[in-house]
Design a protein around this motif. Structure first.
Motif, short mmCIF file in Angstrom:
data_model
loop_
_atom_site.label_atom_id
_atom_site.label_comp_id
_atom_site.label_asym_id
_atom_site.label_seq_id
_atom_site.Cartn_x
_atom_site.Cartn_y
_atom_site.Cartn_z
N THR A 105 -62.90 -24.47 -26.09
CA THR A 105 -62.48 -25.85 -25.84
C THR A 105 -60.97 -25.85 -25.69
O THR A 105 -60.24 -25.47 -26.61
CB THR A 105 -62.89 -26.79 -26.98
OG1 THR A 105 -64.31 -26.81 -27.10
CG2 THR A 105 -62.41 -28.21 -26.72
N ILE A 106 -60.50 -26.26 -24.52
CA ILE A 106 -59.08 -26.27 -24.19
C ILE A 106 -58.66 -27.72 -24.01
O ILE A 106 -59.30 -28.46 -23.26
CB ILE A 106 -58.82 -25.47 -22.90
CG1 ILE A 106 -59.23 -23.99 -23.11
CG2 ILE A 106 -57.38 -25.56 -22.47
CD1 ILE A 106 -59.23 -23.16 -21.84
N GLY A 107 -57.61 -28.12 -24.69
CA GLY A 107 -57.19 -29.51 -24.69
C GLY A 107 -56.46 -29.94 -23.43
O GLY A 107 -56.61 -29.34 -22.36
N SER A 108 -55.62 -30.97 -23.59
CA SER A 108 -54.89 -31.56 -22.46
C SER A 108 -53.42 -31.16 -22.50
O SER A 108 -52.88 -30.78 -23.54
CB SER A 108 -55.01 -33.08 -22.52
OG SER A 108 -56.36 -33.49 -22.36
N ASN A 109 -52.78 -31.24 -21.33
CA ASN A 109 -51.35 -30.96 -21.19
C ASN A 109 -51.01 -29.54 -21.63
O ASN A 109 -50.01 -29.29 -22.30
CB ASN A 109 -50.52 -31.97 -21.99
CG ASN A 109 -50.85 -33.39 -21.64
OD1 ASN A 109 -50.91 -33.76 -20.46
ND2 ASN A 109 -51.12 -34.22 -22.64
N ILE A 110 -51.86 -28.59 -21.23
CA ILE A 110 -51.70 -27.20 -21.63
C ILE A 110 -51.25 -26.37 -20.44
O ILE A 110 -51.69 -26.58 -19.31
CB ILE A 110 -53.02 -26.66 -22.21
CG1 ILE A 110 -53.25 -27.25 -23.59
CG2 ILE A 110 -53.05 -25.14 -22.25
CD1 ILE A 110 -54.57 -26.96 -24.20
N GLU A 145 -55.70 -26.64 -28.96
CA GLU A 145 -55.39 -28.06 -29.05
C GLU A 145 -54.33 -28.46 -28.01
O GLU A 145 -53.78 -27.61 -27.30
CB GLU A 145 -54.95 -28.40 -30.47
CG GLU A 145 -56.07 -28.15 -31.49
CD GLU A 145 -55.67 -28.47 -32.92
OE1 GLU A 145 -54.50 -28.85 -33.16
OE2 GLU A 145 -56.53 -28.34 -33.81
N ASP A 146 -54.05 -29.75 -27.91
CA ASP A 146 -53.18 -30.29 -26.86
C ASP A 146 -51.76 -29.70 -26.91
O ASP A 146 -51.26 -29.31 -27.97
CB ASP A 146 -53.07 -31.81 -27.00
CG ASP A 146 -54.39 -32.52 -26.77
OD1 ASP A 146 -55.32 -31.90 -26.22
OD2 ASP A 146 -54.48 -33.71 -27.15
N ASP A 147 -51.14 -29.66 -25.72
CA ASP A 147 -49.71 -29.37 -25.56
C ASP A 147 -49.34 -27.91 -25.85
O ASP A 147 -48.17 -27.60 -26.13
CB ASP A 147 -48.85 -30.30 -26.44
CG ASP A 147 -49.15 -31.77 -26.22
OD1 ASP A 147 -49.53 -32.13 -25.09
OD2 ASP A 147 -49.02 -32.56 -27.17
N GLY A 163 -53.10 -24.40 -32.79
CA GLY A 163 -52.79 -25.77 -33.14
C GLY A 163 -51.93 -26.47 -32.10
O GLY A 163 -51.33 -25.84 -31.22
N LYS A 164 -51.86 -27.76 -32.21
CA LYS A 164 -51.13 -28.59 -31.24
C LYS A 164 -49.69 -28.13 -31.07
O LYS A 164 -48.99 -27.83 -32.05
CB LYS A 164 -51.17 -30.06 -31.70
CG LYS A 164 -50.48 -31.01 -30.73
CD LYS A 164 -50.63 -32.46 -31.15
CE LYS A 164 -49.94 -33.37 -30.15
NZ LYS A 164 -50.11 -34.79 -30.48
N GLU A 180 -50.13 -25.65 -35.89
CA GLU A 180 -49.47 -26.53 -34.93
C GLU A 180 -47.95 -26.45 -35.05
O GLU A 180 -47.41 -26.08 -36.09
CB GLU A 180 -49.94 -27.97 -35.14
CG GLU A 180 -49.56 -28.56 -36.49
CD GLU A 180 -50.02 -29.99 -36.65
OE1 GLU A 180 -50.79 -30.48 -35.80
OE2 GLU A 180 -49.60 -30.63 -37.61
N PHE A 181 -47.28 -26.75 -33.96
CA PHE A 181 -45.81 -26.80 -33.91
C PHE A 181 -45.19 -25.50 -34.44
O PHE A 181 -44.31 -25.51 -35.30
CB PHE A 181 -45.28 -28.01 -34.69
CG PHE A 181 -45.76 -29.32 -34.14
CD1 PHE A 181 -45.23 -29.87 -32.99
CD2 PHE A 181 -46.79 -30.01 -34.77
CE1 PHE A 181 -45.69 -31.06 -32.47
CE2 PHE A 181 -47.27 -31.21 -34.26
CZ PHE A 181 -46.72 -31.75 -33.12
#
Length: 207
Positions: A105-110, A145-147, A163-164, A180-181
């Protein structure tokens, strides 16, 4: 439809018959009739999305493939949902030469750069009397996750979560979750920086 697929998967004979109808012998690509007449009705492509002509779509109707809005899959990429769903979000770029094997599962804005491998699939190897090529396969869900930004020639292994807004440096091999981050590099990939929300700065991580 879902109940029929479940029954086929649960019955070895029906499963073999169904697979022979969907996949040519000694091949891993769907038959032409599957690509032309089944996949367009089964799988979803969002408005404004582009799948380049030279993309290899090894997608089958017994698992899901979904591409969100305004996303791009570049030339010479391979998408394979044979052992698990491949879900891609909105405004995501799958770069030239990428290989995406579900379950993923691949998020958005990647942003995926070039020649990245993301594979939720593993081959068994434990029985030394049988080649790994003929042993059972296993799969573990990959979540991105996104971004997220993944650098060229990186490998994301089965079961990993990114993570995002994490950054994966070029040539990295990611074998464990990345928070994330954060920024991770190397083989195996290790976190070298994290974003401090209080100071609004990226801080280096001590070895």
């Amino acid at each position: 439809m879902t109940s029929i697929i479940s029954k086929i998967k649960a019955n070895p004979k029906l499963k073999r018959l169904a697979l022979s109808m969907l996949i040519p012998k000694n091949d891993n690509r769907p038959r032409l009739w599957v690509r032309w007449f089944l996949n367009p009705f089964k799988h979803k492509k969002g408005a404004g999305s582009i799948i380049r002509y030279n993309t290899r779509l090894d997608v089958f109707p017994f698992n899901n493939f979904q591409l969100g809005k305004n996303s791009v899959i570049e030339d010479f990429a391979t998408i394979n949902n044979g052992v698990g769903d491949v879900i891609i979000g909105d405004k995501t770029i799958i770069g030239i030469g990428n290989v995406i094997i579900g379950p993923v599962t691949i998020g958005s804005n990647i942003m995926f750069a070039q020649n990245i491998v993301v594979s939720g699939l593993n081959h068994g190897y434990e029985d030394v009397t049988i080649s790994p090529a003929f042993q059972k396969v296993s799969s573990k869900q990959i979540i991105i996750e996104d971004d997220v930004w993944v650098g060229a020639n990186s490998v994301i292994t089965a079961g990993v979560t990114l993570g995002k807004h994490c950054i994966i440096g070029a040539g990295s091999v990611v074998t464990k979750d990345i928070p994330e981050f954060s920024i991770a590099v190397g083989n195996p990939a290790k976190v070298i920086k994290k974003y401090n929300k209080e100071s609004s700065t990226w801080e280096k991580i001590s070895p």
